[in-house]
Design a protein around this motif. Structure first.
Motif, short mmCIF file in Angstrom:
data_model
loop_
_atom_site.label_atom_id
_atom_site.label_comp_id
_atom_site.label_asym_id
_atom_site.label_seq_id
_atom_site.Cartn_x
_atom_site.Cartn_y
_atom_site.Cartn_z
N ARG A 1 2.34 1.79 -3.60
CA ARG A 1 1.55 2.32 -4.75
C ARG A 1 1.14 3.71 -4.45
O ARG A 1 0.85 4.41 -4.97
CB ARG A 1 0.23 1.34 -4.57
N ASP A 2 1.15 4.00 -3.03
CA ASP A 2 0.57 5.41 -2.72
C ASP A 2 1.77 6.52 -3.23
O ASP A 2 1.37 7.38 -3.72
CB ASP A 2 0.48 5.49 -1.13
N GLU B 1 -7.41 7.96 -9.00
CA GLU B 1 -6.81 6.70 -8.69
C GLU B 1 -6.42 6.87 -7.31
O GLU B 1 -6.41 5.58 -6.40
CB GLU B 1 -5.68 6.44 -9.74
N LEU B 2 -5.74 8.13 -6.75
CA LEU B 2 -5.36 7.92 -5.47
C LEU B 2 -6.56 7.60 -4.33
O LEU B 2 -6.70 6.89 -3.26
CB LEU B 2 -5.00 9.28 -5.00
N VAL C 1 -9.45 0.74 -1.64
CA VAL C 1 -8.70 -0.59 -1.80
C VAL C 1 -8.15 -0.81 -0.33
O VAL C 1 -8.04 -2.21 0.00
CB VAL C 1 -7.91 -0.70 -2.85
N ASN C 2 -7.18 -0.08 -0.16
CA ASN C 2 -6.42 0.15 1.48
C ASN C 2 -7.67 -0.36 2.43
O ASN C 2 -7.18 -1.43 3.28
CB ASN C 2 -5.78 1.23 1.62
N ILE D 1 1.64 6.70 -6.98
CA ILE D 1 0.54 7.51 -7.62
C ILE D 1 0.82 8.81 -7.13
O ILE D 1 0.77 9.91 -8.26
CB ILE D 1 -0.80 7.03 -6.85
N SER E 1 -9.07 -3.88 2.08
CA SER E 1 -7.88 -4.79 2.42
C SER E 1 -7.63 -5.05 3.84
O SER E 1 -7.87 -6.13 4.36
CB SER E 1 -6.64 -4.24 1.86
N GLU F 1 -7.40 3.89 -4.56
CA GLU F 1 -6.31 3.17 -3.93
C GLU F 1 -6.61 3.28 -2.20
O GLU F 1 -6.38 2.48 -1.49
CB GLU F 1 -4.95 3.83 -3.94
N GLU F 2 -7.26 4.41 -1.92
CA GLU F 2 -7.75 4.65 -0.42
C GLU F 2 -8.69 3.59 -0.08
O GLU F 2 -8.81 2.91 0.93
CB GLU F 2 -7.90 6.09 -0.03
N HIS G 1 0.88 -1.32 0.10
CA HIS G 1 -0.02 0.03 -0.06
C HIS G 1 0.78 1.31 0.09
O HIS G 1 0.62 2.18 -0.46
CB HIS G 1 -0.92 0.06 1.18
#
Length: 102
Positions: A25-26, A73-74, A80-81, A29, A84, A77-78, A22
């Motif tokens: 990827r953060d 996308e950011l 998804v994080n 991005i 997860s 990602e948040e 995570h």
């Protein structure tokens, strides 16, 4: 990113596969956003100097669209994080409690 040894336990999974992935990827991005923001800024400055250049306007719009997609996308990602970590906590809560810096 180092791989966990042998059988993967909850602590190794949290440390090596969730936290580091995570964070990586953060970082990537945010780096892309910073680079594209710089390009957009430069194109805006050029556009102010030459208001009649349609090619420049088209390129600026393209870069602005790319920047919006990266910012979106950011946000993805948040989500998804968060999901997860929710699944991880449901599966591994009796075995391991991760640190609070998720």
């Amino acid at each position: 990113m180092a791989a966990p040894s042998g059988g993967v336990n909850c602590e190794e999974f949290a440390e090596f596969q969730l936290m580091e992935a995570h964070a990586s990827r953060d970082r990537v991005i945010k780096n892309c956003i910073a680079q594209t923001s710089a390009v957009v800024k430069h194109l805006r400055e050029e556009r102010e100097k030459n208001l009649d250049d349609l090619t420049l306007l088209k390129q600026l719009r393209k870069e602005q669209t790319k920047l919006k997609w990266m910012q979106s996308e950011l946000n993805v990602e948040e989500v998804v994080n968060d999901r997860s970590w929710k699944v991880f906590n449901e599966r591994c809560r009796i075995h391991f409690k991760p640190p609070k810096n998720e």
